[in-house]
Design a protein around this motif. Sequence first.
Motif, PDB file in Angstrom:
ATOM      1  N   MET A 137       0.844  -1.304   0.089  1.00 24.70           N
ATOM      2  CA  MET A 137      -0.033  -0.036  -0.039  1.00 24.70           C
ATOM      3  C   MET A 137       0.924   1.406  -0.066  1.00 24.70           C
ATOM      4  O   MET A 137       0.532   2.154  -0.712  1.00 24.70           O
ATOM      5  CB  MET A 137      -0.936  -0.202   1.119  1.00 24.70           C
ATOM      6  N   VAL A 138       1.927   1.262   0.842  1.00 26.91           N
ATOM      7  CA  VAL A 138       2.775   2.526   0.792  1.00 26.91           C
ATOM      8  C   VAL A 138       3.434   2.789  -0.352  1.00 26.91           C
ATOM      9  O   VAL A 138       3.366   4.223  -0.952  1.00 26.91           O
ATOM     10  CB  VAL A 138       3.666   2.720   2.277  1.00 26.91           C
ATOM     11  N   ALA A 139       3.723   1.924  -0.900  1.00 26.82           N
ATOM     12  CA  ALA A 139       4.625   1.941  -2.099  1.00 26.82           C
ATOM     13  C   ALA A 139       3.560   2.324  -3.189  1.00 26.82           C
ATOM     14  O   ALA A 139       3.786   2.983  -4.108  1.00 26.82           O
ATOM     15  CB  ALA A 139       5.451   0.768  -2.734  1.00 26.82           C
ATOM     16  N   ALA A 140       2.332   1.718  -3.329  1.00 30.85           N
ATOM     17  CA  ALA A 140       1.191   1.971  -4.256  1.00 30.85           C
ATOM     18  C   ALA A 140       0.853   3.543  -4.270  1.00 30.85           C
ATOM     19  O   ALA A 140       0.276   3.908  -5.273  1.00 30.85           O
ATOM     20  CB  ALA A 140       0.151   1.145  -3.999  1.00 30.85           C
ATOM     21  N   VAL A 173      -4.426   6.789  -5.077  1.00 27.47           N
ATOM     22  CA  VAL A 173      -4.973   7.283  -3.885  1.00 27.47           C
ATOM     23  C   VAL A 173      -6.590   7.592  -4.207  1.00 27.47           C
ATOM     24  O   VAL A 173      -6.504   8.287  -5.158  1.00 27.47           O
ATOM     25  CB  VAL A 173      -4.324   8.583  -3.410  1.00 27.47           C
ATOM     26  N   ALA A 174      -7.409   6.852  -3.846  1.00 23.65           N
ATOM     27  CA  ALA A 174      -8.793   6.948  -4.179  1.00 23.65           C
ATOM     28  C   ALA A 174      -9.305   7.962  -3.335  1.00 23.65           C
ATOM     29  O   ALA A 174     -10.324   8.667  -3.707  1.00 23.65           O
ATOM     30  CB  ALA A 174      -9.500   5.721  -3.933  1.00 23.65           C
ATOM     31  N   VAL A 175      -9.031   8.349  -1.815  1.00 25.19           N
ATOM     32  CA  VAL A 175      -9.704   9.055  -1.015  1.00 25.19           C
ATOM     33  C   VAL A 175      -8.159   9.832  -0.339  1.00 25.19           C
ATOM     34  O   VAL A 175      -7.519   9.011   0.316  1.00 25.19           O
ATOM     35  CB  VAL A 175     -10.426   8.576  -0.036  1.00 25.19           C
ATOM     36  N   GLY A 176      -8.372  11.195  -0.471  1.00 25.34           N
ATOM     37  CA  GLY A 176      -7.166  11.832   0.418  1.00 25.34           C
ATOM     38  C   GLY A 176      -7.624  13.135   0.875  1.00 25.34           C
ATOM     39  O   GLY A 176      -8.520  13.771   0.384  1.00 25.34           O
ATOM     40  N   PHE A 177      -6.999  13.384   2.074  1.00 27.76           N
ATOM     41  CA  PHE A 177      -7.483  14.676   2.544  1.00 27.76           C
ATOM     42  C   PHE A 177      -6.590  15.108   3.760  1.00 27.76           C
ATOM     43  O   PHE A 177      -5.794  14.083   3.986  1.00 27.76           O
ATOM     44  CB  PHE A 177      -8.987  14.670   3.197  1.00 27.76           C
ATOM     45  N   LEU A 229      -4.412   3.775   4.258  1.00 24.90           N
ATOM     46  CA  LEU A 229      -5.252   2.710   4.185  1.00 24.90           C
ATOM     47  C   LEU A 229      -5.387   1.872   3.083  1.00 24.90           C
ATOM     48  O   LEU A 229      -5.310   2.574   2.040  1.00 24.90           O
ATOM     49  CB  LEU A 229      -6.833   3.381   4.495  1.00 24.90           C
ATOM     50  N   ASP A 230      -5.467   0.793   3.143  1.00 23.27           N
ATOM     51  CA  ASP A 230      -5.428  -0.213   1.933  1.00 23.27           C
ATOM     52  C   ASP A 230      -7.169  -0.465   1.647  1.00 23.27           C
ATOM     53  O   ASP A 230      -7.645  -1.284   2.529  1.00 23.27           O
ATOM     54  CB  ASP A 230      -4.635  -1.363   2.270  1.00 23.27           C
ATOM     55  N   LEU A 231      -7.366  -0.035   0.457  1.00 22.47           N
ATOM     56  CA  LEU A 231      -8.669  -0.356   0.138  1.00 22.47           C
ATOM     57  C   LEU A 231      -9.161  -1.522  -0.873  1.00 22.47           C
ATOM     58  O   LEU A 231      -9.933  -1.952  -0.909  1.00 22.47           O
ATOM     59  CB  LEU A 231      -9.385   0.980  -0.783  1.00 22.47           C
ATOM     60  N   GLY A 232      -7.594  -1.974  -1.307  1.00 21.02           N
ATOM     61  CA  GLY A 232      -8.118  -3.135  -2.003  1.00 21.02           C
ATOM     62  C   GLY A 232      -8.555  -2.376  -3.512  1.00 21.02           C
ATOM     63  O   GLY A 232      -7.969  -1.384  -3.682  1.00 21.02           O
ATOM     64  N   ALA A 233      -9.010  -3.495  -4.004  1.00 23.98           N
ATOM     65  CA  ALA A 233      -9.255  -3.013  -5.848  1.00 23.98           C
ATOM     66  C   ALA A 233     -10.296  -2.007  -5.984  1.00 23.98           C
ATOM     67  O   ALA A 233     -10.160  -1.444  -7.138  1.00 23.98           O
ATOM     68  CB  ALA A 233      -9.443  -4.192  -6.604  1.00 23.98           C
ATOM     69  N   TYR A 234     -11.300  -1.843  -5.269  1.00 25.34           N
ATOM     70  CA  TYR A 234     -12.137  -0.969  -5.562  1.00 25.34           C
ATOM     71  C   TYR A 234     -12.546   0.061  -4.261  1.00 25.34           C
ATOM     72  O   TYR A 234     -12.226  -0.757  -3.073  1.00 25.34           O
ATOM     73  CB  TYR A 234     -13.695  -1.523  -5.970  1.00 25.34           C
ATOM     74  N   ALA A 249      -4.297   8.954   3.258  1.00 26.31           N
ATOM     75  CA  ALA A 249      -4.331   8.554   1.703  1.00 26.31           C
ATOM     76  C   ALA A 249      -4.906   7.049   1.787  1.00 26.31           C
ATOM     77  O   ALA A 249      -4.282   6.040   2.616  1.00 26.31           O
ATOM     78  CB  ALA A 249      -2.871   8.496   1.224  1.00 26.31           C
ATOM     79  N   ALA A 250      -6.056   6.903   1.355  1.00 31.71           N
ATOM     80  CA  ALA A 250      -6.868   5.598   1.191  1.00 31.71           C
ATOM     81  C   ALA A 250      -6.431   5.109  -0.427  1.00 31.71           C
ATOM     82  O   ALA A 250      -6.814   5.763  -1.260  1.00 31.71           O
ATOM     83  CB  ALA A 250      -8.320   5.669   1.385  1.00 31.71           C
TER      84      ALA A 250
END
Lengths: 289, 781, 156
Positions: free
Chosen positions: B148-151, B167-171, B323-328, B357-358
């Motif tokens: 996740m962190v590398a992703a 990053v799908a959700v960031g704030f 946070l690691d959300l997986g694929a979706y 960062a999600a």
Amino acid sequence: MKPAPFAYHAPRALDETLGLLARHGDEAKILAGGQSLVPLLNFRLARPAVVVDINRMSGLGEIREEDRQIAVGALVRQRRLEVWAQQGFPLLADALRYVGHHAIRTRGTVAGSLAHADPAAELPALLVCLEGSVVARSPAGHREVRARELFVSHLTTSLRPDELITEVRLPRLHTGAGWGFLEVARRHGDFALVGAAAVVSLADGRIAEPRVALFGCGATPVRASRAEAILAGQPPTPEAVVAAARDAAGALAPESDLHATAEYRRRVAQTLMVRALGLAIGRARGNGP
Amino acid sequence: MGARYVGAAVARVEDPRYLRGEARYVDDIKLPGLLHAAFLRSPHAHARFRGVDTARAAAMPGVVRVFTFADLEPFLKPLPVFGAPPPGLAERIRFTIRPTVQYALGPGIARYAGEIVAMVVADSRARAEDAAEALEVEWEPLPAVVEMVAAARPESPRLYPDWPDNVAVGFTHAIGDADAAFGAADVVLEERFRIQRYVGMPIEPRGVVAAFDRRDGTLTTWNSTQVPHFVQQGLATALGLPPGRIRVVAPDVGGGFGTKAAGYPEDALIPIAALALGRPVKWSEDRREHMMAAAHARHQVHEIALAARRDGVILAVRDHIWLDLGAYSGWGIVLPYNTVAHLLGPYRIRNLQVEVAAVVTNKTPSAPYRGAGRPETVFAMDRAVDCLARRIGLDPAEIRRRNYLGADELPWDLGMPYRDGNPLVYDSGDFRSALEAALAAAGYAEFRGAQKRLRERGIYQGIGISGYVEGTGIGPFEGATVRLDLAGRVSVATGAASAGQGHETTFAQVAADALGVPLDWVTVVGGDTAAVAFGVGTFASRSAVNAGSSVHEAATAVRAKLVRAAARLLEAAPEDLTIEDGRVSVRGAPGSAVALAQVIQASLPTFARAGVAAPDFEATACHHVPTVTWASAVHVVRLQVDPETGVVTLLRYVVAHDCGKVINPRIVDGQVHGGVAQGIGGALYEELVYDEHGQLLTGSLMDYLVPTAMEVPPIETVHLEYPSPRNPLGVKGLGEGGAISPPAAIANAIEDALEPWGVRVTETPVSPARLLALIGSRRTA
Amino acid sequence: MTRVIRVRVNDQAHERQVEVRRTLADFLREDLDLTGTHLGCEHGVCGACTVLLEGEPVRACLLLAVQADGARVTTVEGLAAGGRLHPLQEAFRAHHALQCGYCTPGILLTAAAFLAEHPRPAREQIREMLAGTLCRCTGYQFIVDAVAAAAQAMSP
């Protein structure tokens, strides 16, 4: 998760069983207790064309007490041997308590566990520690396979596809011998991360006939032969035990997996060997039960 | 109207059918002509595929139909997504939210191993599996994004090529002035903590049965879900049917824990197959599927910093959270904002600065699981606090005494919105008293003495503390309908489906008290969309608050209708009437009592007369809660570490907790115990492990280690009741709490046990191998 | 490939033709409609499918139905005698030893066999017995209480 299709035979006579095994070779799987095979069938990780269910065979369900050993028939369940062993063979009872759970031991057979040859399982290690053997039968006849020749690698034995274990021979401990059986598992009932089985006698205040098997730390259960040689004839001091265990651990070639690193297995093998020998020496002195 | 049942440890009314083996779970449902589905799932974590060759599979014995994307395209709408920031939150925080589009059945690309590629329907499950194996797919593997962190770094390969990163959700978010506080601090503590992927793992896997009735055009589907009304809405969208034509029933559900609160591809695919084939279809998830295709959870990394004074008073917190959300990303801000909103917990801290960062990765999608961000954030915070205590030489209990909020400081306004957009204000509680209660129950002070003596004998025991404050009972509402029959017996229907929480008992307690009838007059139905029109579902510790309040409100309204009718019948003033034990009487005149049945029957016309009142003894409520209620607890655990093997043995576990007014203390204890057991799993045993190719290595219960009775110690509970002013029952949510603190408490206790060597536990699960490696490097140093 | 088997389940004789690959668990559930035997993992770990075979606990997911030919099987449906709950079932209700109920049948049968062997068990023995079945709801504590209470109630 339903098994792939297979043909099923439930022979009653030995000749019939051996004939089926000879005919189908690698295509056939022997079903005894089924506690390892059926999960693999359900996962479709094992897909035998033929399942040879030996549970209907006669004459394989006995525990026979002989002078120097007990002979355990191929269909003796782990649970039955555990109950039997509580009287006269506490090492065996101790080891069996670690095997899965009650409902697994109700079905699982002693011989089946040996044939499955999981290097983290208790019974293969016990066979190695006790210098036991199995009797394997095939259409060509029968042979006795000693523990050290039985286990070849991870889940692999030296048995041929046309051979069936009909009996397991477990030598009794000498009078006055002490024993220790310990393992570390992630949860109660799991396969061991590492384990140690030890048997020693004391003669004139010195260690005699030490036997140690380590498991979960190699492709097969490991007999700590060199460490045994170091111990033999030594006074049973903590220093001697630690030195032997250090030597044994150094000779291991464990692997890392999901649940523990190779380094962990090496270190804890040493710790458990020290503790198991400590128990064994204590019992040999008559300190323990 | 006394509280005869609420507060009493009544035995559960639903138990007999479970004990007799007569409960009905989805897999127990059989219908004439039932067919069975199996899925072909992607073996690759990330791959394109071209054309599924179905010829061989379709010709196999028993196979009825093979469905691929091409066959189903008209039905396939993107799966529903949740978690858009509500007003009040959107105004305060600028979220970057990148939506992902997920289809029930993939159109040419798979983004995790386990994603559905094709569906086979056959006359038995075994034959459906035979055929699924015979499907041929041409795969083109793509690079798998796993860590996740590398992703999250811009240079990582991306799951969605049109995004700038993964990053799908960031704030970012701040309260107070963290920079100034850090500048003025005597001590700054920085640490990095990692919480693993682990999950609810209900013993009943998921399952769906669907049948379409051509005669009236209705679809009925049984689904092992916590959220039948959500499933209904999803199907209404996918199938273009009005909700009234879709009946979703959650029958007996064998555990949920959040795993069954997500929307899933199979929820839609099985009904679609039933529609297409005109025959009922069943899919029973097997454990292998569950491991790879039911939602995963947790897995966060925190780079946290505390600013403190020399006396241990904490001035500010900074936290960088992944946070690691997986694929979706189906849950929007839910998990990331939950994590932030619960970071400060019981601590009196006015300055906070976070960056979140999600991240999407090629792993099974994650969803809220029992605690939903709280166990992770509490782990980071409570671990950091213990590290700080050690740094400045304070006992972990003492540093908490100096920083925990007390009753005199509540209500406590954090100066930020909660996830529902309303101000985040703790409503009631006393965290300092909870701390002292837990310490006393665990024998903390005595243990400190014993600990020293044990250490001298080479026995390493430790004690660990963790506390949390938890927003529970989030709205918007839950529907409840209360209705009387001719005999005055009560049926209660609610959208809050039960997955073992005992709703049939607790809601009956609430309704019986509100109506003044015996408990066994009340029958509760949860999880049938035909029984209650509007509903939300059971998750987020919300049912006692939302459904409980709605049941109370609806039952109170029915009571008012009874009283009005009885007043006519008895020719008395309504305010003089009382209902007790199913009989209405004039207060002080027991001889006047009439059975409810008489009142109801008198309301029906006869040949001779009209009814005394409208025969309407039914009411529906969707009670509105102003915002969440704040439950809290302090956990204290005692354990022993074998420093030669790294094995941790738990000795005692104490929970002092406040869930507001307790409806049924026995059920409350059971919820706490179960939550703690799952938290223990997270602390010491459970982890969903992937290799670098995105392959799940823990694909069975041999490798995913759910704790047994030998790993869970005796658990003692201390109930502290601080009623919430935010609902008529005074209750707070309860279901998740037990699972929040164990990882932090246990890790703290392990460090405490090994304090002589200064071992620092920064990640879970604390397996023997991990712990021995930590001990080893310290002991030899 | 199919075979005809005869099995006595809860004191009732059944004769059925089954596929040889069908497990005993599927046979009980699908062929005999005894859906109290639950499937949680189909690889022998969770224990939800535990039934008694000749009075001893076994995983019904790890036994082929054909292997049970000629055997006597007890499922949770056979535990209550003549409509009266078994003392274990009574104790489970009294002590809130179940929540979702999915693991309960396997635990009840394992515990019934256990109490036959250990009429006065220590709590640690009860925990070791329970370790063979996973429960995800209760944290086990009330199950331990219930088994201990049932042992008391059943002891003469």
